[in-house]
Design a protein around this motif. Structure first.
Motif, mmCIF file in Angstrom:
data_model
loop_
_atom_site.group_PDB
_atom_site.id
_atom_site.type_symbol
_atom_site.label_atom_id
_atom_site.label_comp_id
_atom_site.label_asym_id
_atom_site.label_seq_id
_atom_site.Cartn_x
_atom_site.Cartn_y
_atom_site.Cartn_z
ATOM 1 N N VAL A 76 -29.593 10.982 17.799
ATOM 2 C CA VAL A 76 -29.667 12.440 17.880
ATOM 3 C C VAL A 76 -31.040 12.991 17.513
ATOM 4 O O VAL A 76 -31.619 13.769 18.277
ATOM 5 C CB VAL A 76 -28.595 13.072 16.960
ATOM 6 N N VAL A 77 -31.567 12.559 16.359
ATOM 7 C CA VAL A 77 -32.737 13.258 15.801
ATOM 8 C C VAL A 77 -33.985 13.167 16.696
ATOM 9 O O VAL A 77 -34.553 14.206 17.037
ATOM 10 C CB VAL A 77 -33.009 12.774 14.363
ATOM 11 N N PRO A 78 -34.420 11.957 17.108
ATOM 12 C CA PRO A 78 -35.660 11.922 17.906
ATOM 13 C C PRO A 78 -35.546 12.728 19.186
ATOM 14 O O PRO A 78 -36.442 13.505 19.532
ATOM 15 C CB PRO A 78 -35.840 10.431 18.214
ATOM 16 N N LEU A 79 -34.428 12.595 19.885
ATOM 17 C CA LEU A 79 -34.251 13.310 21.147
ATOM 18 C C LEU A 79 -34.313 14.814 20.920
ATOM 19 O O LEU A 79 -35.043 15.533 21.594
ATOM 20 C CB LEU A 79 -32.912 12.905 21.777
ATOM 21 N N ALA A 80 -33.548 15.275 19.919
ATOM 22 C CA ALA A 80 -33.497 16.710 19.661
ATOM 23 C C ALA A 80 -34.880 17.239 19.285
ATOM 24 O O ALA A 80 -35.307 18.291 19.778
ATOM 25 C CB ALA A 80 -32.496 17.006 18.542
ATOM 26 N N VAL A 81 -35.586 16.499 18.416
ATOM 27 C CA VAL A 81 -36.896 16.981 17.972
ATOM 28 C C VAL A 81 -37.860 17.041 19.147
ATOM 29 O O VAL A 81 -38.581 18.029 19.318
ATOM 30 C CB VAL A 81 -37.463 16.075 16.860
ATOM 31 N N ILE A 82 -37.856 15.997 19.975
ATOM 32 C CA ILE A 82 -38.834 15.966 21.062
ATOM 33 C C ILE A 82 -38.542 17.043 22.101
ATOM 34 O O ILE A 82 -39.448 17.759 22.546
ATOM 35 C CB ILE A 82 -38.884 14.551 21.676
ATOM 36 N N VAL A 83 -37.266 17.217 22.452
ATOM 37 C CA VAL A 83 -36.922 18.261 23.422
ATOM 38 C C VAL A 83 -37.300 19.636 22.881
ATOM 39 O O VAL A 83 -37.971 20.432 23.552
ATOM 40 C CB VAL A 83 -35.415 18.198 23.759
ATOM 41 N N LEU A 84 -36.925 19.889 21.620
ATOM 42 C CA LEU A 84 -37.237 21.186 21.012
ATOM 43 C C LEU A 84 -38.733 21.401 20.927
ATOM 44 O O LEU A 84 -39.246 22.475 21.263
ATOM 45 C CB LEU A 84 -36.653 21.235 19.601
#
Lengths: 291, 464
Positions: A76-84
């Motif tokens: 969850v975390v890397p994907l969410a951070v990069i998209v955001l």
């Protein structure tokens, strides 16, 4: 002259290398050695136990819970951070003031972030529940960190909040180095903003994104400080926010099993290493050469 | 290209590490030939302190400060003026002392307390502590006709006894109970309940008055364990306490323990717990209680000191002993869970062990203990040390509870002996108080954890 140069290099490197050896490498090597013993932290003669500690890991429910939760965080975390971060970087092009605002959490230490968010989440006087009531959403009020189904998501939200700003700045800087004439040419050819972003911007800043994946992957396998300070138990409720780092800490300093804890550390070391290598391989793309 | 440099760098680093032999050990021990010679024993010097040896004292300087230990040193110096005392008041005792225990060059006396303390069970099983029997049988400082052991409150020696050997002496006594405000209760005409049924009835009344009956320090579920296991001990008696600590099969599923879990569960089922408590830190829960929003909170006797800064004037906090669970409890009214904290040890490899023991003889004297009660607002374990002192409301109620309990003081050992079990109990109790599991499931889970500890050969077992 040549000799003088090498002598100078050796002379200036010996101090940092010694420090690095004593304070970084030697603890690592000792941890590897201790992982094969039953050292309890105070004994002067630990017994060699072979691979016992490592085979125990596989039926240690706490370690497995940590592994599971870190795994979810990794998804969850890397994907969410990069998209955001990409969205915010693209959306705030040229307006530096937002970047300063987004970067702000980066200036706070993890301990302060954890304490702040604990106050945000606290049930009776917390900011989050207060805001929900103000919006007339009283039925949404929760004991956020005390609900097994929500607690880990609350921790992940804080992780994302605290790291997104750094990547906004990183990606913005990369975007600024994309030459304007390429963008212009694409626009003239009839590409809309989404196509430009997908086909031009992302490939040209991919190296920064790749760095982001790796750093965030490593961070997602940690989470110790946030969980230790914020959560119930800590690691609760009922181990729903247990992470491997917390299990290691508890095994060593509460349960007095330093040998077993070292084995956990060694396992985490290899896990992190393999995931970093994997991310490096998976995210590899042809480098776009710009002459 | 990049890979190549990375690899060669790693290889270089490994070569450096190997050549300097950095893998050499966190665990190398030292010799012990430099012990101080024991002096001659006499009536004046029963422990054989050598008159001019150095004495190193390491004290945890936390909530209680370290003035009392400095006082003990002063008292010792009056008798042995040539002894040089090296007093260190520190935090993070474990961090500082772990390498010294490993190297077998520890100090002569240690107050192993505070968050970063060394795990006592580990120190014991590694044989790092001196047997304190000689000190216990020595005459006490204040009255030579009385043995040292007879000046201590009941349960103190047992608290520090591991498999028949007294190895630890705790200085401060901690009692666990349920706290309330005397003025608040007087205002509403409530009296502290004697039985759990009365507790539940009173809770309904409190709710009608517009207050929350209970809160607890949800972030740290052990706070709610204390009343739970207290209720069980009262119903099941000392035998139950022993069976729990000895990891007897089925002990956690015994009728008394199940009934105690049911009692706590009823608080949750009947809505007697302030909503949101399960997410509160100890400070948040205790402050809500101090503000008069909640009637009861479970806590140990350190509560008054901890809340000093935020307690309103005239609040008059009082610790009540946990009510009786049934009409046929094995322990009489007033029985109370007590343990002692501020764990003093004399390491086995101390250079000046007789000096360390003598230090403890002075520490546990009337004068030093009285000073501790006054400065630290806590109860020392020395009999009669608080007699005639003007005690605050909370400390007074704690001292009164000790008197009322007489010999009926119980304490569980599983927390110190088996940290993994104690974590499992905490987790389960957190779930019980939020009704996510019921008492049967609670008992089943904890029993499973106890059985796992019993089976685990890497955990050293103790018996009482």
């Amino acid at each position: 002259m040549r000799h003088g140069k090498y002598r100078f290099l050796a002379g200036s490197l010996i101090v940092p290398l010694t420090l690095y050896g004593v304070f970084v490498l030697s603890p690592y090597l000792q941890a590897f050695q201790l992982a094969f013993t039953n050292w309890n932290g105070v004994d002067s003669a630990p017994v060699f136990t072979g691979f016992d500690n490592f085979s125990k890991l596989w039926d240690d429910p706490l370690f497995l819970a940590g592994l599971r939760n870190n795994g979810l965080m990794l998804l969850v975390v890397p994907l969410a951070v990069i998209v955001l971060a990409l969205a915010l970087a693209a959306g705030t092009r040229g307006t530096k003031v937002y970047r300063v605002v987004y970067f702000f959490p980066q200036l706070l230490s993890v301990a302060i972030i954890a304490v702040l968010w604990q106050f945000v989440y606290t049930p009776n006087s917390g900011l989050l529940n207060g805001a929900l009531s103000a919006l007339g959403l009283d039925s949404w009020r929760q004991s956020w960190l005390a609900e097994p189904n929500l607690a880990l998501w609350c921790v992940m939200a804080v992780m994302i909040w605290s790291s997104v700003g750094f990547y906004v700045v990183l990606f913005s800087a990369a975007m600024e180095s994309v030459p304007g004439d390429i963008m212009e040419a694409a626009a003239i050819d009839g590409a809309g903003p989404v196509t430009v972003f997908r086909r031009i911007t992302i490939p040209l800043i991919w190296e920064s994104v790749q760095v982001g994946w790796i750093y965030l992957g490593i961070a997602a396998l940690d989470g110790f400080a946030l969980v230790q300070i914020m959560t119930v138990g800590p690691g609760g409720p009922d181990n729903s926010t247990e992470v491997m780092g917390l299990g290691l800490y508890r095994t060593a300093f509460t349960f007095g099993k330093f040998g077993y804890a070292s084995a956990m550390g060694v396992a985490i070391f290899f896990l992190t290493l393999s995931i970093a290598v994997l991310l490096l391989r998976v995210t590899k793309r042809e480098r776009v050469e710009m002459a | 290209m990049m890979n190549l440099t990375r690899r060669s760098a790693l290889a270089g680093v490994a070569a450096v590490a190997a050549s300097t032999g950095l893998a050499a050990c966190a665990t190398a021990g030292g010799g012990d030939d430099d012990k101080v010679k024991q002096g001659d024993t006499s009536a004046e010097n029963p422990l054989g302190v050598s008159a001019d040896a150095a004495l190193e004292v390491v004290i945890f300087k936390g909530g209680y400060g370290d003035q009392y230990a400095i006082d003990a040193g002063t008292s010792l110096k009056q008798k042995f003026p040539k002894v040089v005392i090296d007093h260190k008041g520190i935090q993070g005792v474990g961090e500082v002392l772990q390498p010294r225990f490993v190297a077998d060059s520890p100090p002569d006396v240690v107050d192993n307390s505070g968050a970063g303390r060394l795990d006592l069970a580990t120190l014991v099983s590694a044989g790092k502590l001196t047997d304190l029997t000689a000190l216990l049988d020595a005459p006490s400082l204040d009255d030579p006709s009385k043995k040292f052991r007879d000046t201590l409150m009941p349960g103190v020696i047992e608290d520090g006894t591991f498999d028949g050997k007294p190895l630890v002496l705790n200085f401060s006594s901690v009692l666990w109970g349920v706290w309330y405000s005397k003025s608040l209760f007087a205002k509403h005409g409530w009296t502290f309940p004697k039985t759990w049924d009365e507790m539940l009835t009173l809770n309904d009344e409190i709710k009608k008055a517009g207050l929350q009956p209970w809160t607890w320090q949800g972030k740290y579920p052990e706070y709610l364990n204390d009343p739970l296991v207290s209720l069980a001990a009262k119903a099941g008696g000392f035998d139950l306490v022993k069976s729990i600590d000895n990891l007897q099969p089925g002990a956690w599923q015994s009728p008394a323990m199940l009934a105690a879990a049911e009692a706590i569960y009823q608080l949750a089922v009947r809505g007697h717990i302030m909503p949101g408590s399960e997410g509160l830190s100890h400070t948040e829960a205790q402050n809500a209680w101090c503000k008069g929003q909640v009637a009861f909170i479970p806590c140990g006797s350190w509560l008054e000191g901890e809340q000093q800064a935020v307690t309103p004037a005239g609040f008059d906090m009082v610790m009540g002993t946990v009510p009786a669970l049934t009409g046929s409890d094995k322990l009489p009214d007033g029985a109370v869970m007590a343990a002692s904290s501020e764990s003093f040890i004399v390491p086995a490899k101390a250079k000046n062990a007789p000096g360390g023991l003598e230090f403890l003889r002075h520490l546990f004297s009337q004068k030093v203990a009285r000073g501790f009660a006054e400065s630290a607002k806590a109860l020392p374990v020395v009999n009669g040390a608080t007699d005639g002192l003007n005690l605050s409301s909370g400390l007074g109620s704690v001292a009164a509870a000790v008197k009322a309990a007489g010999p009926n003081v119980f304490s569980y050992k599983f927390r110190t002996w088996y940290a993994p079990l104690s974590k499992a109990v905490d987790d389960a109790t957190g779930e019980l108080a939020t009704k996510r599991i019921n008492p049967q499931q609670w008992a089943e889970r904890v029993q499973k954890a106890a059985d796992a500890v019993a089976k685990d050969s890497s955990i050293v077992k103790h018996q009482r």
